[in-house]
Design a protein around this motif. Structure first.
Motif, PDB file in Angstrom:
ATOM      1  N   THR A 140      12.834  50.471   8.443  1.00 50.43           N
ATOM      2  CA  THR A 140      13.843  51.386   8.767  1.00 50.43           C
ATOM      3  C   THR A 140      13.739  51.484  10.320  1.00 50.43           C
ATOM      4  OG1 THR A 140      12.356  53.062   8.223  1.00 50.43           O
ATOM      5  CG2 THR A 140      13.936  52.365   6.546  1.00 50.43           C
ATOM      6  N   ASN A 141      12.906  50.889  11.040  1.00 52.76           N
ATOM      7  CA  ASN A 141      12.348  51.143  12.377  1.00 52.76           C
ATOM      8  C   ASN A 141      12.688  52.600  12.829  1.00 52.76           C
ATOM      9  OD1 ASN A 141      11.955  50.520  14.956  1.00 52.76           O
ATOM     10  ND2 ASN A 141      14.124  49.596  15.278  1.00 52.76           N
ATOM     11  N   PRO A 142      11.673  53.289  12.258  1.00 55.78           N
ATOM     12  CA  PRO A 142      11.801  54.845  12.388  1.00 55.78           C
ATOM     13  C   PRO A 142      11.811  55.109  13.943  1.00 55.78           C
ATOM     14  CG  PRO A 142       9.584  54.407  11.479  1.00 55.78           C
ATOM     15  CD  PRO A 142      10.601  53.190  11.310  1.00 55.78           C
ATOM     16  N   ALA A 143      10.894  54.486  14.587  1.00 54.09           N
ATOM     17  CA  ALA A 143      10.848  54.867  16.055  1.00 54.09           C
ATOM     18  C   ALA A 143      11.847  54.376  16.871  1.00 54.09           C
ATOM     19  CB  ALA A 143       9.374  54.185  16.454  1.00 54.09           C
ATOM     20  N   GLY A 144      12.862  53.664  16.349  1.00 54.07           N
ATOM     21  CA  GLY A 144      13.900  53.078  17.275  1.00 54.07           C
ATOM     22  C   GLY A 144      13.408  51.964  18.157  1.00 54.07           C
ATOM     23  N   ILE A 145      12.476  51.112  17.820  1.00 52.77           N
ATOM     24  CA  ILE A 145      12.223  49.921  18.763  1.00 52.77           C
ATOM     25  C   ILE A 145      13.079  48.988  19.099  1.00 52.77           C
ATOM     26  CG2 ILE A 145      10.256  48.713  19.474  1.00 52.77           C
ATOM     27  CD1 ILE A 145       9.338  51.199  19.291  1.00 52.77           C
ATOM     28  N   ALA A 146      13.474  48.688  20.330  1.00 55.10           N
ATOM     29  CA  ALA A 146      14.353  48.020  20.530  1.00 55.10           C
ATOM     30  C   ALA A 146      13.792  46.874  21.533  1.00 55.10           C
ATOM     31  CB  ALA A 146      15.540  48.673  21.135  1.00 55.10           C
ATOM     32  N   ASP A 218      10.649  41.104   3.764  1.00 58.58           N
ATOM     33  CA  ASP A 218      11.552  42.104   3.643  1.00 58.58           C
ATOM     34  C   ASP A 218      10.339  43.308   3.799  1.00 58.58           C
ATOM     35  OD1 ASP A 218      13.964  41.006   3.007  1.00 58.58           O
ATOM     36  OD2 ASP A 218      13.684  41.222   0.969  1.00 58.58           O
ATOM     37  N   ALA A 219       9.021  43.084   4.095  1.00 60.71           N
ATOM     38  CA  ALA A 219       8.417  44.265   4.317  1.00 60.71           C
ATOM     39  C   ALA A 219       8.345  44.772   5.624  1.00 60.71           C
ATOM     40  CB  ALA A 219       6.735  43.631   4.079  1.00 60.71           C
ATOM     41  N   VAL A 220       8.907  43.802   6.492  1.00 61.09           N
ATOM     42  CA  VAL A 220       8.790  44.558   7.908  1.00 61.09           C
ATOM     43  C   VAL A 220      10.111  43.813   8.623  1.00 61.09           C
ATOM     44  CG1 VAL A 220       6.585  44.211   8.488  1.00 61.09           C
ATOM     45  CG2 VAL A 220       7.709  42.363   8.939  1.00 61.09           C
ATOM     46  N   GLU A 221      10.478  44.421   9.738  1.00 56.91           N
ATOM     47  CA  GLU A 221      11.583  43.899  10.502  1.00 56.91           C
ATOM     48  C   GLU A 221      11.134  43.402  11.813  1.00 56.91           C
ATOM     49  OE1 GLU A 221      15.458  45.849  12.861  1.00 56.91           O
ATOM     50  OE2 GLU A 221      14.913  46.808  11.332  1.00 56.91           O
ATOM     51  N   GLY A 222      11.836  42.177  12.036  1.00 56.27           N
ATOM     52  CA  GLY A 222      11.401  41.601  13.314  1.00 56.27           C
ATOM     53  C   GLY A 222      12.217  42.030  14.524  1.00 56.27           C
TER      54      GLY A 222
END
Length: 273
Positions: A140-146, A218-222
């Motif tokens: 869900t990328n909770p910290a909004g890393i871009a 699916d455990a992480v988003e790259g």
């Protein structure tokens, strides 16, 4: 023709025939090799057998597990034992006497430590793959890393590898190239430990390799970032000089650097050597 002349001619003809027959016989027996002494053109090398232990960087766990299985299937009678950890930890284990036959490092610096110590022949290491960093975040990328710069935000819990580990050294290189200094909540001894912090929810983001993100599914988003090109890690592999199964160790190195090994590595996301 007189009787005496006829006798001389007959004698000369007989001698000539005898000489010709003798020459033919001598030529045949002098050049023919008995069948029993002719080397077999279909002789094959003896089959490989025995067991070796391969020390490999943590980021190679998936690919080397697959390659070990394929090598054993192709060479019945062989066993490949695998030991995975951060490259710097593996170097420490080997220098302290751990029984290893092959070392596969995630960078050239740690391989050089063993060649400098005389534990690996300086001419033996072969580069077999490359890898670059990628940001791993929870799905869900909770910290909004871009971006890479986002990892330096004070509210972001970032985890990286320790500087002595190849993925940590690559992180330092990117920091220097971008002028962005990270303040991680944790520094780990291997890239798999960093990934574990992210998948468990203990971190908002972690710097791992592209291949680790792919393997995690699916455990992480790259999240790719262009600055990763500033730190491309090259992976070398070599037999340990003191290996008691040198032939088998070299055969596994050849397998990794050959078509099968390169295919498996490419499928996992590794770059070409």
């Amino acid at each position: 023709m007189t009787t005496r002349t006829s006798a001389i001619a007959a004698t000369l003809l007989t001698a000539a025939v005898a000489f010709t027959l003798a020459a033919c016989s001598s030529s045949g027996s002098g050049t023919e090799t008995p069948a029993a002494e002719t080397p077999s053109a279909t002789a094959t090398a003896p089959a490989l057998e025995g067991s070796i232990t391969v020390f490999a960087a943590a980021s190679l766990k998936g690919t080397f597990t697959e390659l070990a299985d394929e090598f054993e299937a192709a060479n019945p009678g062989t066993t490949i034992e695998l030991n995975f950890a951060g490259s710097s930890d593996l170097v420490t284990q080997i220098t302290e006497g751990a029984p290893a036959d092959v070392f596969a490092s995630a960078d050239e610096k740690n391989m050089a430590k063993l060649t400098d110590a005389g534990l690996i022949d300086a001419a033996a290491p072969v580069d077999f793959a490359t890898n670059v960093l990628e940001i791993a975040v929870p799905p869900t990328n909770p910290a909004g890393i871009a971006s890479f710069a986002d990892l330096a935000k004070p509210e972001v819990k970032t985890v990286i590898c320790a500087a002595q580990v190849p993925c940590g050294a690559a992180t330092v290189t990117v920091e220097q190239a971008t002028g962005v200094t990270l303040t991680p909540v944790s520094e780990e001894s291997s890239v798999t430990d960093v990934l574990g912090k992210v998948t468990s929810g203990e971190a908002d983001a972690g710097l791992v390799y592209v291949t680790d993100v792919i393997a995690a599914g699916d455990a992480v988003e790259g999240i790719e970032f262009p600055e990763s090109g500033e730190a491309v890690n090259t992976y070398p592999i070599a037999p340990i000089t003191a290996s008691k199964s040198a032939k088998l160790a070299q055969a596994f190195v050849d397998f990794v650097t050959g078509s099968v090994g390169q295919g498996v590595l490419a499928d996992a996301g590794f770059g070409k050597r």
